[in-house]
Design an enzyme around this catalytic site. Structure first.
Site, PDB file in Angstrom:
ATOM      1  N   LYS A 199       0.840  -1.207   0.000  1.00  0.00           N
ATOM      2  CA  LYS A 199       0.000   0.000   0.000  1.00  0.00           C
ATOM      3  C   LYS A 199       0.871   1.251   0.000  1.00  0.00           C
ATOM      4  O   LYS A 199       0.641   2.182  -0.770  1.00  0.00           O
ATOM      5  CB  LYS A 199      -0.919  -0.003   1.225  1.00  0.00           C
ATOM      6  CG  LYS A 199      -1.762   1.261   1.368  1.00  0.00           C
ATOM      7  CD  LYS A 199      -2.602   1.256   2.627  1.00  0.00           C
ATOM      8  CE  LYS A 199      -1.773   1.530   3.857  1.00  0.00           C
ATOM      9  NZ  LYS A 199      -2.581   1.836   5.054  1.00  0.00           N
TER      10      LYS A 199
ATOM     11  N   ARG B 298       2.449   6.018  -3.174  1.00  0.00           N
ATOM     12  CA  ARG B 298       3.558   6.931  -3.468  1.00  0.00           C
ATOM     13  C   ARG B 298       3.900   6.882  -4.955  1.00  0.00           C
ATOM     14  O   ARG B 298       4.101   7.916  -5.601  1.00  0.00           O
ATOM     15  CB  ARG B 298       4.801   6.547  -2.649  1.00  0.00           C
ATOM     16  CG  ARG B 298       4.756   6.932  -1.167  1.00  0.00           C
ATOM     17  CD  ARG B 298       5.898   6.217  -0.448  1.00  0.00           C
ATOM     18  NE  ARG B 298       6.097   6.587   0.942  1.00  0.00           N
ATOM     19  CZ  ARG B 298       5.372   6.155   1.961  1.00  0.00           C
ATOM     20  NH1 ARG B 298       4.332   5.358   1.743  1.00  0.00           N
ATOM     21  NH2 ARG B 298       5.663   6.521   3.207  1.00  0.00           N
TER      22      ARG B 298
ATOM     23  N   GLY C  42      -4.981   7.434   4.639  1.00  0.00           N
ATOM     24  CA  GLY C  42      -3.950   8.392   5.028  1.00  0.00           C
ATOM     25  C   GLY C  42      -2.875   8.527   3.970  1.00  0.00           C
ATOM     26  O   GLY C  42      -2.322   9.613   3.763  1.00  0.00           O
TER      27      GLY C  42
ATOM     28  N   ASP D  43       3.064  -1.045  12.064  1.00  0.00           N
ATOM     29  CA  ASP D  43       1.979  -1.887  11.543  1.00  0.00           C
ATOM     30  C   ASP D  43       2.236  -3.361  11.836  1.00  0.00           C
ATOM     31  O   ASP D  43       1.366  -4.077  12.338  1.00  0.00           O
ATOM     32  CB  ASP D  43       1.804  -1.667  10.038  1.00  0.00           C
ATOM     33  CG  ASP D  43       1.205  -0.303   9.723  1.00  0.00           C
ATOM     34  OD1 ASP D  43       0.750   0.378  10.665  1.00  0.00           O
ATOM     35  OD2 ASP D  43       1.196   0.085   8.545  1.00  0.00           O
TER      36      ASP D  43
ATOM     37  N   LYS E 248      -3.929   5.836  14.008  1.00  0.00           N
ATOM     38  CA  LYS E 248      -4.053   5.052  12.775  1.00  0.00           C
ATOM     39  C   LYS E 248      -5.541   4.906  12.421  1.00  0.00           C
ATOM     40  O   LYS E 248      -6.364   5.734  12.788  1.00  0.00           O
ATOM     41  CB  LYS E 248      -3.380   3.694  12.967  1.00  0.00           C
ATOM     42  CG  LYS E 248      -1.870   3.786  13.197  1.00  0.00           C
ATOM     43  CD  LYS E 248      -1.126   4.005  11.890  1.00  0.00           C
ATOM     44  CE  LYS E 248       0.373   3.855  12.066  1.00  0.00           C
ATOM     45  NZ  LYS E 248       1.064   3.857  10.778  1.00  0.00           N
TER      46      LYS E 248
END
Length: 428
Positions: A22, A27, A96, A313, A340
């Site tokens: 992800k 990005r 996010g 994470d 988060k």
């Protein structure tokens, strides 16, 4: 609400090919949009967060072509700033990795864009990023609560000396780093406080380098960025497998292997979450690395006491793995769990207690003592993909577990429960 009951799993074995990361996918999409030339991205993650980024880019005039399975995407870069004529509102769900970078990207040039999302997104702080962008000339208004989305972004960021707080989310720095090379002036970004999740900054810097831009920094405290640069397409870019998603299968092997081999990441991976395998090794699992795989074999697990700020994470998976380790486990320096997809520290403590663990929830740590025997429980997932996947490991005991709202894994791994089932064996 949907639920999924997982019956006890007696043995785990096999190979898992990871979906794309992800962090890398979103990005790469944004940098491909900025870049001169077309970029073909392969092994792109197909998930909710990536769809939100793709929808936003399309609304902003970026053209791309997706393969039928949505894992290959050819993006036509615009070779400069992303601007939109006239007002537009972009809905970014709870992504996010779309909200933060797009906020900075749309501060370049002139814009009239509202960025909004799900109710939880409106509870996730963005004030430190907005403060930093304003220091560089950006005009941004809060539309509801101060320091939180939704935002009205009007542009105006020109660079210069900028201070950003590094203690809450590394995504704020990532957003600034990706936007700053396109600003009119050179930028100098100063980090205040301890920079969390530093390996995620390494992902950003490596990706930017692939698109032709290199950034110098002084021990991650000051970043020096030349303005008026141009991203250049590398032509093709392969998105690594998601190292955070690897953690569940590696942990399952450590608990009830067999051996599980995870392909799509390896010893030279960009992602800091590959360090998760080292934590499992410290707990007693057997780990083997290749160029494009990591393999875990069952071992006798013992609890650990570790600072896991760099792998927030994947550290969640250690919290449920701790249920199968001798002695207590303490996971430290994880305050950013609280900002988060949900307040993960509180959620994790609450659900671990349901299965019988003794839990101490600190401001920035969690201490877990496993019970002699796990209790059957209905696990709340808080619309958080990682809560659902972490607590699937409870089924590696002799106790069934019910996962509420299992579909929330669509954020990063829509196929997760099918893949877990494929590797699982049960007593007949």
């Amino acid at each position: 609400m949907q639920s999924l009951m997982l019956q006890p799993i007696s043995y785990i074995n096999g190979t898992i090919n990871l979906p794309g990361s992800k962090s890398v996918s979103n990005r790469a999409l944004l940098l491909a949009a900025f870049a001169k030339g077309a970029t073909c991205l392969t092994n792109l993650l197909d998930s909710d967060d990536i769809r939100h980024m793709l929808n936003a880019l399309a609304a902003l005039g970026i053209s791309y072509r997706l393969s039928d399975d949505r894992t290959c995407c050819e993006v036509d870069g615009i070779g400069g700033l992303i601007t939109h004529q006239g007002p537009i509102e972009l809905f970014l769900g709870n992504a996010g990795t779309a909200m933060r970078p797009l906020t900075a990207a749309l501060c370049l040039g002139k814009n009239d864009v509202v960025l909004t999302g799900e109710p939880r997104m409106k509870e996730r702080p963005i004030g430190h990023l907005v403060d930093a962008l304003r220091q560089g000339g950006a005009e941004i208004d809060y539309l509801e609560q101060e320091n939180y989305p939704p935002l009205h972004v009007k542009g105006g960021f020109v660079g210069g000396k900028v201070m950003v707080d590094g203690r809450v989310s590394s995504q704020f720095l990532t957003a600034l780093l990706m936007a700053a090379p396109l600003a009119e002036n050179d930028s100098e970004i100063h980090i205040q406080g301890e920079l969390v999740s530093k390996p995620y900054i390494d992902i950003t810097l490596a990706l930017m380098k692939s698109f032709g831009i290199t950034i110098n920094h002084d021990q991650y405290q000051i970043f020096h960025i030349k303005g008026r640069q141009q991203y250049v397409s590398p032509g093709h870019y392969l998105v690594e497998g998601d190292a955070s998603s690897a953690s569940y299968f590696l942990a399952a092997a450590a608990i009830k292997g067999g051996t599980v081999r995870v392909t799509g990441i390896g010893k030279n991976s960009l992602q800091g979450d590959t360090k998760f395998a080292n934590v499992l090794e410290k707990m007693g699992a057997k780990i083997r690395w290749g160029d494009d795989f990591v393999e875990c074999e069952r071992g006798t697990l013992t609890g650990i006491d570790m600072d896991m700020n760099e792998i927030p994470d994947a550290a969640m998976t250690i919290a449920t793995t701790a249920l199968f380790a001798a002695g207590e486990t303490v996971i430290r320096n994880i305050y950013n769990w609280r900002v988060k997809e949900t307040d993960r520290l509180h959620a994790m403590a609450t659900e671990l207690r349901k299965v019988g663990a003794e839990v101490e929830e600190g401001v920035d740590y969690i201490r877990i003592t496993p019970p002699p025997r796990l209790l059957p429980a209905e696990i709340g997932t808080y619309n958080d993909h990682r809560m659902a996947m972490c607590f699937s490991l409870v089924a590696l005991s002799d106790t069934p577990v019910t996962i509420l709202d299992p579909g929330c894994t669509a954020k990063t791994f829509p196929d997760y429960f099918n893949q877990l089932e494929r590797l699982s064996q049960r007593k007949s």
